[in-house]
Motif scaffolding. Structure first.
Motif, PDB file in Angstrom:
ATOM      1  N   ASN A 275       0.936  -1.357  -0.031  1.00 40.91           N
ATOM      2  CA  ASN A 275      -0.209  -0.171   0.382  1.00 40.91           C
ATOM      3  C   ASN A 275       1.469   1.432  -0.455  1.00 40.91           C
ATOM      4  O   ASN A 275       0.669   2.612   0.114  1.00 40.91           O
ATOM      5  N   VAL A 278      -0.116   3.430  -3.187  1.00 45.09           N
ATOM      6  CA  VAL A 278      -1.521   2.777  -3.597  1.00 45.09           C
ATOM      7  C   VAL A 278      -2.437   4.160  -2.430  1.00 45.09           C
ATOM      8  O   VAL A 278      -3.396   4.840  -2.060  1.00 45.09           O
ATOM      9  N   HIS A 280      -4.223   3.204   0.222  1.00 45.26           N
ATOM     10  CA  HIS A 280      -5.640   3.090   0.375  1.00 45.26           C
ATOM     11  C   HIS A 280      -5.874   3.144   1.864  1.00 45.26           C
ATOM     12  O   HIS A 280      -5.139   2.192   2.560  1.00 45.26           O
ATOM     13  N   THR A 291     -10.481   4.093  -1.621  1.00 44.27           N
ATOM     14  CA  THR A 291      -9.829   4.310  -2.202  1.00 44.27           C
ATOM     15  C   THR A 291      -8.609   5.868  -2.288  1.00 44.27           C
ATOM     16  O   THR A 291      -9.511   6.595  -1.300  1.00 44.27           O
ATOM     17  N   SER A 299      -4.497   4.555  -8.064  1.00 42.96           N
ATOM     18  CA  SER A 299      -3.177   3.455  -8.590  1.00 42.96           C
ATOM     19  C   SER A 299      -4.134   2.057  -8.182  1.00 42.96           C
ATOM     20  O   SER A 299      -5.648   2.386  -7.700  1.00 42.96           O
ATOM     21  N   TYR A 300      -3.884   1.208  -7.994  1.00 40.20           N
ATOM     22  CA  TYR A 300      -4.693   0.036  -7.391  1.00 40.20           C
ATOM     23  C   TYR A 300      -3.628  -0.275  -6.560  1.00 40.20           C
ATOM     24  O   TYR A 300      -2.557  -1.016  -5.594  1.00 40.20           O
ATOM     25  N   SER A 301      -4.656  -1.851  -5.549  1.00 40.69           N
ATOM     26  CA  SER A 301      -4.763  -2.432  -4.823  1.00 40.69           C
ATOM     27  C   SER A 301      -4.607  -3.673  -5.041  1.00 40.69           C
ATOM     28  O   SER A 301      -5.052  -4.002  -5.708  1.00 40.69           O
ATOM     29  N   GLU A 334       2.188  -5.640  -7.443  1.00 44.17           N
ATOM     30  CA  GLU A 334       1.992  -4.624  -6.805  1.00 44.17           C
ATOM     31  C   GLU A 334       1.819  -3.077  -7.356  1.00 44.17           C
ATOM     32  O   GLU A 334       2.977  -3.270  -8.249  1.00 44.17           O
ATOM     33  N   SER A 335       1.631  -1.851  -7.354  1.00 44.56           N
ATOM     34  CA  SER A 335       1.266  -0.911  -7.893  1.00 44.56           C
ATOM     35  C   SER A 335       2.933  -0.460  -7.151  1.00 44.56           C
ATOM     36  O   SER A 335       3.042  -0.780  -6.498  1.00 44.56           O
ATOM     37  N   GLY A 430      -8.801  -0.865  -8.497  1.00 46.88           N
ATOM     38  CA  GLY A 430      -8.326   1.180  -8.092  1.00 46.88           C
ATOM     39  C   GLY A 430      -9.182   1.599  -8.655  1.00 46.88           C
ATOM     40  O   GLY A 430      -9.790   1.633  -9.297  1.00 46.88           O
TER      41      GLY A 430
END
Length: 488
Positions: A275, A278, A280, A291, A299-301, A334-335, A430
């Motif tokens: 994270n 990210v 989040h 988010t 971005s994304y998890s 991961e991001s 995300g």
């Protein structure tokens, strides 16, 4: 950075179907100030007692003491067993008994407890009658005794602790005060009044050397308790055979907080250790995520168990802003940055709510319907045939048929998992824009209500595992250790 994958053993219980099975756990949500409590009408044995529980910790967003088990008379007189979180990133266990503002005993582990994938078995044994100072309190984690502490102060012989007094006793919080709540899951909670028993009464090693639960068959004593969460309408039900109190009262706990994520079947959750970029916010046992509200980030998890083979199914509910631009899908990593959206690089595949298109390597292609607030997206990932399918509210998009095998009817064709950069795929979600924050709630099979937002569908996989809103395609499984062991 630690990200758990399906060929690595998960620390704590491995979730194998051997020996004693635990069917449910209780989810404690820090943000909801959720806990169990009772006030004894008479005191029990304050010198000899045992607390045992299986715990799966979430990653706390706030520093401080997050209580597992506590007894409080007032702000200067209390007992607490907590996970301490500080600015240095430490996640240690702290146990403290204070009288008139002074610590009568106090110790903090050197060992860290920050693995969000693990079920830890914690046993704390009190025997202040013991002649040996070091034996008056003993702490065990996964069957092993903790012997190295950062802070270590033991009480005098025959010391009377606050535990088993007539003060309010709580599980999951520090009584009568907010901000000291635990976040995560607890299962198989035992409190023994008058008995100082070690971990061998509650667990054992399996054939692989993993510490797993076993049934406790002894007494709990007059004020003792045994809490399993087996009754969803009364999660604090006391199942000890002989006790004075019928139950611990539940505060801010609901039927949907009875979870099938347990030490004998450990389900995937979202990964707070991935994270960094990210940003989040995770809650509800690492299944609900908001988010980033940082206007510069999108971005994304990802989830915490990577997949290398097999067929897997998961659902995700969008409960946040209807105007948000959302992406859900898979990635092999991961991001990599605050503006790394899902589908912007190779080995990433997403389904875009705004226009219903699929995205990989920044390329958008016609795929399915748009989706919005309160829609549930199903993801069926076929790693044996390198195919990816998405459903919207139970209907697979692009006329998809997840059972079509190598022909991949209506599927996105993905790079074979062994040819990706990291050799794994993860589920992910995300946003595509920094303009709006939104909320995702995941169900890997452990919570068919999506934290109480919908009525559970009652659909399980072919191994009779999980509770999904919609039917699980034939051959696909919930992502949990029971299925990982059976499919390995």
């Amino acid at each position: 950075m630690s990200i758990f994958r399906n060929h690595f053993p998960l620390m704590g219980a491995a979730g194998q179907s051997t020996g004693y099975e635990i069917d449910q756990s209780i989810r404690f949500d820090q943000g909801a100030n959720a806990y169990l409590s009772r006030t004894p009408s008479s005191a029990g044995n304050r010198r000899n007692w045992t607390f045992s529980a299986w715990i799966k910790f979430s990653m706390h967003s706030t520093n401080g003491y997050h209580n597992i088990f506590a007894v409080r008379q007032d702000s200067n007189d209390y007992f607490e067993m907590a996970r301490e979180v500080n600015n240095s990133g430490d996640y240690r266990l702290a146990i403290n008994n204070q009288v008139s503002g002074t610590n009568s005993f106090y110790f903090i582990t050197n060992r860290q407890f920050r693995d969000p994938a693990a079920w830890y078995h914690l046993v704390f044994v009190a025997d202040t009658t013991h002649a040996s100072t070091d034996e008056r309190f003993r702490l065990y984690i996964n069957g092993d005794r903790e012997t190295v502490f950062d802070t270590y102060t033991m009480p005098t012989q025959n010391y009377d602790t606050h535990v088993n007094t007539t003060n309010v006793t709580a599980i999951g919080t520090y009584p009568t005060s907010s901000g000291y709540d635990m976040d995560g899951y607890m299962a198989e909670i035992h409190f023994l009044d008058g008995y100082s028993y070690g971990p061998e009464f509650f667990g054992e090693s399996d054939n692989y050397g993993n510490w797993i639960p076993k049934e406790y068959t002894g007494s709990h004593g007059t004020n003792g308790a045994y809490i399993t969460g087996s009754d969803s309408s009364n999660l604090g039900k006391n199942e000890a055979s002989a006790n004075t109190y019928a139950a611990f009262a539940s505060t801010n706990l609901a039927a949907h907080d009875q979870m099938t994520d347990t030490p004998t079947n450990n389900f995937s959750v979202m990964n707070p250790l991935a994270n960094y970029y990210v940003q989040h916010t995770l809650k509800n046992g690492m299944l609900e995520e908001l988010t980033s509200t940082n206007g510069s980030y999108y971005s994304y998890s990802i989830n915490n168990i990577g997949m290398t083979s097999g067929k897997w199914y998961v659902e995700v509910l969008f409960s946040g802003s209807a105007t948000a631009q959302m992406l859900v899908g898979i990635s092999d990593r991961e991001s990599q940055g605050g503006t790394h959206y899902l589908g912007s690089q190779s080995y990433e595949y997403s389904y875009y709510n705004y226009n219903g298109k699929s995205i990989t390597g920044t390329t958008q292609s016609s795929f399915g319907s748009t989706y919005t607030q309160n829609d549930i997206i199903g993801i069926a990932l076929d790693l044996d045939n390198s195919k990816l399918y998405f459903s919207k509210n139970g209907t697979f998009q692009n006329s998809g048929d997840p059972t079509s095998g190598s022909s991949g009817t209506g599927a996105l064709s993905i790079t074979a998992v062994g040819s990706t950069q990291n050799g794994f795929y993860y589920f992910g979600a995300g946003d595509y824009s920094s303009s709006y924050a939104t909320t995702y709630i995941w169900n890997f099979g452990q919570d068919g209500t999506f934290a109480g937002n919908v009525t559970a569908g009652g659909n399980s996989d072919e191994n009779s595992v999980g509770n999904f809103k919609y039917s699980v395609p034939s051959g696909y499984l919930a992502l949990c250790t029971q299925n990982l062991w059976e499919s390995s």
